[in-house]
Design a protein around this motif. Sequence first.
Motif, PDB file in Angstrom:
ATOM      1  N   ASP A  23       0.820  -1.211   0.000  1.00 44.24           N
ATOM      2  CA  ASP A  23       0.000   0.000   0.000  1.00 44.24           C
ATOM      3  C   ASP A  23       0.853   1.260   0.000  1.00 44.24           C
ATOM      4  N   ILE A  24       1.864   1.304   0.878  1.00 43.37           N
ATOM      5  CA  ILE A  24       2.727   2.484   0.927  1.00 43.37           C
ATOM      6  C   ILE A  24       3.525   2.619  -0.369  1.00 43.37           C
ATOM      7  N   GLY A  25       3.931   1.501  -0.953  1.00 40.74           N
ATOM      8  CA  GLY A  25       4.646   1.552  -2.228  1.00 40.74           C
ATOM      9  C   GLY A  25       3.808   2.195  -3.314  1.00 40.74           C
ATOM     10  N   ALA A  26       2.533   1.811  -3.379  1.00 39.17           N
ATOM     11  CA  ALA A  26       1.636   2.382  -4.391  1.00 39.17           C
ATOM     12  C   ALA A  26       1.375   3.859  -4.124  1.00 39.17           C
ATOM     13  N   HIS A  27       1.213   4.216  -2.843  1.00 39.08           N
ATOM     14  CA  HIS A  27       0.952   5.612  -2.490  1.00 39.08           C
ATOM     15  C   HIS A  27       2.155   6.502  -2.811  1.00 39.08           C
ATOM     16  N   ALA A  28       3.352   6.038  -2.449  1.00 32.56           N
ATOM     17  CA  ALA A  28       4.558   6.818  -2.743  1.00 32.56           C
ATOM     18  C   ALA A  28       4.774   6.971  -4.242  1.00 32.56           C
ATOM     19  N   ALA A  29       4.405   5.959  -5.013  1.00 30.95           N
ATOM     20  CA  ALA A  29       4.536   6.059  -6.472  1.00 30.95           C
ATOM     21  C   ALA A  29       3.590   7.121  -7.029  1.00 30.95           C
ATOM     22  N   ARG A  30       2.389   7.194  -6.480  1.00 34.04           N
ATOM     23  CA  ARG A  30       1.439   8.212  -6.938  1.00 34.04           C
ATOM     24  C   ARG A  30       1.949   9.615  -6.622  1.00 34.04           C
ATOM     25  N   ILE A  31       2.543   9.760  -5.437  1.00 42.93           N
ATOM     26  CA  ILE A  31       3.061  11.077  -5.042  1.00 42.93           C
ATOM     27  C   ILE A  31       4.318  11.433  -5.833  1.00 42.93           C
ATOM     28  N   GLY A  32       5.211  10.489  -5.984  1.00 44.41           N
ATOM     29  CA  GLY A  32       6.530  10.776  -6.518  1.00 44.41           C
ATOM     30  C   GLY A  32       6.595  11.026  -8.012  1.00 44.41           C
ATOM     31  N   TRP A  33       5.709  10.393  -8.776  1.00 42.51           N
ATOM     32  CA  TRP A  33       5.815  10.510 -10.240  1.00 42.51           C
ATOM     33  C   TRP A  33       4.431  10.801 -10.808  1.00 42.51           C
ATOM     34  N   SER A  34       4.112  12.078 -10.900  1.00 42.55           N
ATOM     35  CA  SER A  34       2.795  12.473 -11.402  1.00 42.55           C
ATOM     36  C   SER A  34       2.638  12.155 -12.885  1.00 42.55           C
ATOM     37  N   THR A  35       3.752  11.982 -13.603  1.00 39.54           N
ATOM     38  CA  THR A  35       3.681  11.680 -15.041  1.00 39.54           C
ATOM     39  C   THR A  35       3.899  10.190 -15.310  1.00 39.54           C
TER      40      THR A  35
END
Length: 301
Positions: A204-216
């Motif tokens: 879950d945290i991996g998916a959330h950090a990916a959404r935050i970190g790379w908007s493109t």
Amino acid sequence: MPRSNLHASGPNPRAPGHNPYASGPNLYASGPNPVPPVANSYGTGPGPVTPGSPLPGTYPPPRGDRGRLWLLAAIGTVVVAIVAIAAIVFVLRDSGSTPTPTTPPSSAKPTTAAPRTTTTAPASTLTPRIPGYQVVVPKDLKAAWDVPQDWTVDLSTTEYGTDADHIPAAGFAQEGVDYCPNNVRTNMFLSTSDLSDATAAATDIGAHAARIGWSTRTSSKAGTPQPLDSGDNTLHGTFVETTGTFTAPAGCATTFSVFTYAVSAGPTSGSLVLVIVADTGVDRSVSPDLARRVFATFRLL
């Protein structure tokens, strides 16, 4: 009508002769064994391990009262670790309930215009588990881990993301600020999850950090969860690598990984999650092996 006796007694139709099965010289008489005796690998007899004794390399608990004390001590160690983890989770959640400095995502330029070359954290007196590394000790948290010596530690950052979307962060460290225009190569921090299952928390945290970190980002996928123990074998958690692709300026990476290591704080207390968000496929990018090595230094103080 009675049937005739087909097996009535009478003269033997076969004349007596030599008995081919009669006794005679013993062709297999005893004598010196032409083949010297050898040990039978499967024969009975004393084995390399005495019955009831432990196999080589294993150490069962002592018997009787000592065994019970050994078991209680082991259980006590686990309980102490869970309580300590739960306390850290509580502190991190509490610190995230008030406005705090946030760190822009990996694909955005940090607030400083130029790369920082020195740590903003006080020097730790702890000895790193990995020679040549530095120890990160977040403020007010009884936990620590190692990071490479050239990573910049900033203990003032307590969230990762933006005001609109963020996750708690402690012990923040960065590497490769402006390695390409307006991008950071690597961020690392300790976060929390409300999920008590370590695998679910890491994912879950991996998916959330990916959404935050790379908007493109154009893709994102979690890998297979893997068990991972701390180097001192006191913490047992789950390692997950979430990988993806994103659109970036020329000269920047176009692939990323979010490495997460989650340790449960108990059935109802959530989990602690160490996080590394990193651009990959470029020079000095974090590999899965390096992430595991760094995560394995995580310990409670």
